[in-house]
Design an enzyme around this catalytic site. Sequence first.
Site, mmCIF file in Angstrom:
data_model
loop_
_atom_site.group_PDB
_atom_site.id
_atom_site.type_symbol
_atom_site.label_atom_id
_atom_site.label_comp_id
_atom_site.label_asym_id
_atom_site.label_seq_id
_atom_site.Cartn_x
_atom_site.Cartn_y
_atom_site.Cartn_z
ATOM 1 C CD GLU A 49 -3.191 -0.994 2.034
ATOM 2 O OE1 GLU A 49 -4.204 -1.676 1.839
ATOM 3 O OE2 GLU A 49 -3.064 -0.195 2.992
ATOM 4 C CG ASN A 50 4.491 1.562 1.683
ATOM 5 O OD1 ASN A 50 3.578 1.670 2.496
ATOM 6 N ND2 ASN A 50 5.609 0.922 1.976
#
Length: 821
Positions: free
Chosen positions: A429-430
């Site tokens: 999710e970065n």
Amino acid sequence: MKDVTQLTEGWSLSHDGAQLDARVPGCVHTDLLAAGLIPDPFLGTNENDIAWVGRRSWTYTHTLGATGELATAQAHERTDLVFEGLDTAARISLGGQELGSTRNMHRSYRFDVTGRSGELRVEFASAYDEAAAVRASTGERPNVYPEPFQYIRKMACSFGWDWGPTVVTAGMWRPVRVEHWSTARITRVRPLVTVHDGAGRVELRVDLERTAQGADRPLVARAAVAGIETRAHVRGDAVTLVLDVPDVQLWWPRGYGEQPLYDVELTLHTDDAPTGRTTPAPAPESALDTWRRRVGFRTLELDQSPDEHGTGFTFVVNGERVFVRGVNWIPDDVLPSRITPERYRTRLTQAADANIDLVRIWGGGIYEDDAFYDICDELGLMVWQDFLFACSAYPEEQPLRGEVEAEARENVVRLMPHPSLVVWNGNNENLWGFRDWEWEDTLAGDSWGEGYYLGLLPRVVAELDPTRPYTAGSPWSGSWDHHPNDPDHGTYHSWEVWNRQDYTEYRADVPRFVSEFGWQAPPAMATLRDTLPGEDLAPDSPGMLHHQKAEDGNGKLNRGVERHFALPQGDFDRWHYLTQVVQARAVATGIEHWRANWPRCAGTIVWQLNDCWPVSSWSAVDGEGRLKPLHHELRRVYADRLLTLQPGTDGTDSTELVLANQGAEAWEASVTLRLMHADGTLAARLSLELTAPPREVLRLAVPPEVLPAAGSAKEYLVADCDGLRALHVPVRDREFGYPEPRYDIAVETVGSDRNTVDVVVSAQTLVRDLLLQPDRIAPRATADRGLITLLPGEQVRIRVHGAQGAGANTIRAALFCVEPA
């Protein structure tokens, strides 16, 4: 031959001027628990009472040589002290002299201690202090949680998560050993395993370390697999050996074939023969060093080709395109040194029993122990391995950058022998966070991890493990040309539904690959009683709230229930049951819809299989290992053959019958469709003879004569085929005219020990989502079924193990079903 001694005993932990016995592997928390100095952080609100442990420094000591670890040292040229895992920032000294320091939980460390003995000290700094020092050097970075895990190479979820406690560990969490060796040792082996035209190849890229005395000594390396042997002379510090194996048996994911594994053995010997003369193979005991692993032969591709729908994301194994039936995996204990091979096997067998074929190791955890991957190899569970970055902007400056590269290089090589490992993934999710979570303005040009995910990590994988694909993140659309979480491109995380919508909204789109989605429910009742002893259980009781870590978690649970049922007031048992029903239905709704849209959608990875402590969460197996109804529902919706009723794709109120056949054989299906009234009478009936080809989906419109009227609260459609059942109810449960459920039960003993019984339920009315909660009968009882819907006159047999002495009244009290609003 190398001599190895494990350092498990004889350790002490310093605590307030006293010396406690310590176990290695272990951590400060396990040692303090064993000494009775802290309460169990899993119980009640004890987590708050042990927070101080993670903010202190701790020292472990061991007198090296006192228990015979150095007894054989004189027979060897070199002695090494090896730490397989240090958590995390540590300074190591022996006999008053410093050996070195560490700052990465995810690496191993080796120190030359030849000719040395005395007090071995391992001094751990607080992880908070280490993170603060790094943050002061690199500057602030945004984070979704108020803890500093992005500044330290440590299991991120030690610092808490929306399903986990804050238990910040320190200690020697993996084994410690002393190695004595001479001449040379094997430092690294990279097995490149490939298949071409039915023949397998194992190419061993071997690196060595030599002693000063053995620097120029000729060596020979020998390797064998499946009766094929080869040897090579070694003049420097590296050598490559190639073994070609004809007619190999292919390793397949479960459900597609068998999982044959081949033993590979590499031995290193001195080569004292004159140049040009071949010597007989030395005896195994004369080897300087040995490396053994199991490998499997399979081809692997990740098809990310563009098409009319966007950009695909389809695993192709041995030429077979695979719809992935996956689950996400988090560390199975917040104190990971407690996870044994037996526990791994139990949990992964639970995954296999639910027809799961892929486990994604999430980036906020750990690179798991070798036993995890060994078991996946055996069970045919594909492994998606995240590199360990999650939900945060990570500085790319030193000292972190060098640690990240060293960690990646070591773990890629350690894990690459496993045929179950099918993809490396850069982060969780970065890339999405950078675009959508207001990081970009906050960072103002500072590094945040993009250089890892799009530069360093793919370079390491391409260099060391070119046999496997790499993807930059989850989610990730493949490039910055598209939004990172675009459902039409690459991998997609579906969290808007749980956070803000009804679960029926899963049907609103068809992502190419859903690598995260899920719905919460509390753990089993027996788990709650174990965890919250003496508490008067309620959704908002103190212990329940403490064991609910998600933002507005209970609010989302309640809204999920209220959209379909009357929310129980003052009836915890009913609330507990309905949250379980909604969790199972929600996940099933998503999977059924996405499976019905194969091959456009090529997989789902449910968040999540397991828990690291007892908690309300998205798991299918709770923190004490008990199965939630979701686990049984996964077994149904992940089976090779899935029967489902789906909204039509023509924009009208039509309904489609879908047969999703993931099996290798055609599905010759005799489907019965019945239009039923709520009172149990039959309105219409139709039989269809259908064929769903192998690995394909068959969809057809339900004939109007058996379709309930749109918005009807008194009619529903039932489809049955080969023991499978699907229902279509035109309105939500709270609007439907359910009758008061009536059913009879009988209890039949199975066998002579009275420990196993069959609970026979006979329905007199429609009984929707009947659930037997076995842990209400006995804490460790298990049942072979989850949610079941019975029509009037139908009967079901539920087998319960561990129910010795349970009578009909006890069992009836453990049965729940949907009731009229």
